[in-house]
Design a protein around this motif. Sequence first.
Motif, PDB file in Angstrom:
ATOM      1  N   GLY A 253       0.815  -1.208   0.000  1.00 24.10           N
ATOM      2  CA  GLY A 253       0.000   0.000   0.000  1.00 24.10           C
ATOM      3  C   GLY A 253       0.847   1.256   0.000  1.00 24.10           C
ATOM      4  O   GLY A 253       0.571   2.211  -0.738  1.00 24.10           O
ATOM      5  N   SER A 254       1.911   1.246   0.808  1.00 24.59           N
ATOM      6  CA  SER A 254       2.766   2.435   0.883  1.00 24.59           C
ATOM      7  C   SER A 254       3.513   2.653  -0.428  1.00 24.59           C
ATOM      8  O   SER A 254       3.702   3.804  -0.860  1.00 24.59           O
ATOM      9  CB  SER A 254       3.753   2.308   2.045  1.00 24.59           C
ATOM     10  OG  SER A 254       4.669   1.252   1.830  1.00 24.59           O
ATOM     11  N   GLN A 255       3.916   1.568  -1.090  1.00 26.58           N
ATOM     12  CA  GLN A 255       4.597   1.708  -2.371  1.00 26.58           C
ATOM     13  C   GLN A 255       3.650   2.231  -3.447  1.00 26.58           C
ATOM     14  O   GLN A 255       4.029   3.063  -4.276  1.00 26.58           O
ATOM     15  CB  GLN A 255       5.208   0.375  -2.801  1.00 26.58           C
ATOM     16  CG  GLN A 255       6.372  -0.042  -1.912  1.00 26.58           C
ATOM     17  CD  GLN A 255       7.098  -1.255  -2.431  1.00 26.58           C
ATOM     18  OE1 GLN A 255       7.427  -1.350  -3.611  1.00 26.58           O
ATOM     19  NE2 GLN A 255       7.367  -2.213  -1.552  1.00 26.58           N
ATOM     20  N   LEU A 256       2.412   1.756  -3.427  1.00 24.74           N
ATOM     21  CA  LEU A 256       1.429   2.260  -4.386  1.00 24.74           C
ATOM     22  C   LEU A 256       1.138   3.742  -4.136  1.00 24.74           C
ATOM     23  O   LEU A 256       0.955   4.515  -5.083  1.00 24.74           O
ATOM     24  CB  LEU A 256       0.135   1.443  -4.299  1.00 24.74           C
ATOM     25  CG  LEU A 256       0.209   0.003  -4.817  1.00 24.74           C
ATOM     26  CD1 LEU A 256      -1.102  -0.725  -4.550  1.00 24.74           C
ATOM     27  CD2 LEU A 256       0.530  -0.018  -6.310  1.00 24.74           C
ATOM     28  N   ARG A 257       1.110   4.123  -2.870  1.00 24.67           N
ATOM     29  CA  ARG A 257       0.881   5.529  -2.557  1.00 24.67           C
ATOM     30  C   ARG A 257       2.022   6.401  -3.074  1.00 24.67           C
ATOM     31  O   ARG A 257       1.787   7.462  -3.661  1.00 24.67           O
ATOM     32  CB  ARG A 257       0.728   5.730  -1.049  1.00 24.67           C
ATOM     33  CG  ARG A 257       0.375   7.181  -0.676  1.00 24.67           C
ATOM     34  CD  ARG A 257       0.343   7.410   0.822  1.00 24.67           C
ATOM     35  NE  ARG A 257       1.664   7.359   1.410  1.00 24.67           N
ATOM     36  CZ  ARG A 257       2.091   6.409   2.231  1.00 24.67           C
ATOM     37  NH1 ARG A 257       1.295   5.411   2.574  1.00 24.67           N
ATOM     38  NH2 ARG A 257       3.315   6.440   2.721  1.00 24.67           N
ATOM     39  N   ARG A 258       3.264   5.933  -2.857  1.00 26.94           N
ATOM     40  CA  ARG A 258       4.414   6.709  -3.330  1.00 26.94           C
ATOM     41  C   ARG A 258       4.402   6.850  -4.846  1.00 26.94           C
ATOM     42  O   ARG A 258       4.700   7.917  -5.383  1.00 26.94           O
ATOM     43  CB  ARG A 258       5.717   6.057  -2.859  1.00 26.94           C
ATOM     44  CG  ARG A 258       6.020   6.277  -1.385  1.00 26.94           C
ATOM     45  CD  ARG A 258       7.465   5.976  -1.069  1.00 26.94           C
ATOM     46  NE  ARG A 258       7.769   4.556  -1.240  1.00 26.94           N
ATOM     47  CZ  ARG A 258       7.685   3.661  -0.261  1.00 26.94           C
ATOM     48  NH1 ARG A 258       7.274   4.039   0.941  1.00 26.94           N
ATOM     49  NH2 ARG A 258       7.997   2.398  -0.484  1.00 26.94           N
ATOM     50  N   LEU A 259       4.048   5.758  -5.544  1.00 22.23           N
ATOM     51  CA  LEU A 259       3.985   5.809  -7.005  1.00 22.23           C
ATOM     52  C   LEU A 259       2.917   6.800  -7.466  1.00 22.23           C
ATOM     53  O   LEU A 259       3.140   7.592  -8.381  1.00 22.23           O
ATOM     54  CB  LEU A 259       3.689   4.419  -7.569  1.00 22.23           C
ATOM     55  CG  LEU A 259       4.845   3.410  -7.537  1.00 22.23           C
ATOM     56  CD1 LEU A 259       4.344   2.008  -7.848  1.00 22.23           C
ATOM     57  CD2 LEU A 259       5.936   3.817  -8.521  1.00 22.23           C
TER      58      LEU A 259
END
Length: 293
Positions: free
Chosen positions: A23-29
């Motif tokens: 989830g955090s990686q998708l948010r950063r992207l």
Amino acid sequence: MGREPPVSAGESSGSVVRRILLGSQLRRLRESRGITREAAGYSIRASESKISRMELGRVSFKARDVEDLLTLYGVADEAERESLLGLAREANVAGWWHSFGDVLPGWFQTYIGLEGAASLIRIYEVQFVHGLLQTEAYAHAVVSRGMPGAPAAEIDRRVALRLERQKALVSERAPRFHAVLDEAALRRPYGERDVMRAQLRHLIDMSEQPNVTLQVMPFSFGGHAGESGAFTMLRFPESDLSDIVYLEQLTSALYLDKPEEVAQYEKAMTRLHTDSPGPEESRDLLRGLLQLT
């Protein structure tokens, strides 16, 4: 806040962490591309709130949704896509605690997964002995007091869940566990006299486990850093995941991971550790309470 988890428990506990990491990686992207949650939701036929829950790791991930989001975010490298899709598959592994879904609130399922994946658990408790340190009889008394009129079968199920969680403390991959118990938690009776005596003896025994540090904050100290009430801090072996502060309420819970908020609780926990008597002196306090009970 029980029996040793099945062999797959480590993986299923880790699935909660993987959800949060994904989830955090998708948010950063998404943020790096300047795309709103609303636009991201539209791309996967979902709402803005669904994207928010995904980015917080609060829901499971559909492979198709992750693929569509990666395309929207311009992630074309096959190795990177496969890495994130693999994370999504691992994040959807069901935890051992799902079999207790009939007595387990959804908001607490997240905590159990995080607790099982943590490498360091630090707690401050004031109302009663923390769930990971409770004896079966004491846990039964706590659950019964908190759920007056509940069927005996439901109480037994909740106690069994608590006992299941406890086995993580003595497993091969046991986390470090640092507990500060307010003296109030030790003096407040749950169950008959023999239940409290057995609970105090259990705390003394657990405090001697190599991965367990137990301190007692005595009444004699006066006001202290735990004035806001009980809280839990979880740390994980994954470097990409920040510490999480867990605050349990009557019908829900808060999970704090913003650095500035975590830092405040870190200060409070450090002061509690510093101001409370050390482990050996705390054991002496427990032995003294045992003689008085």
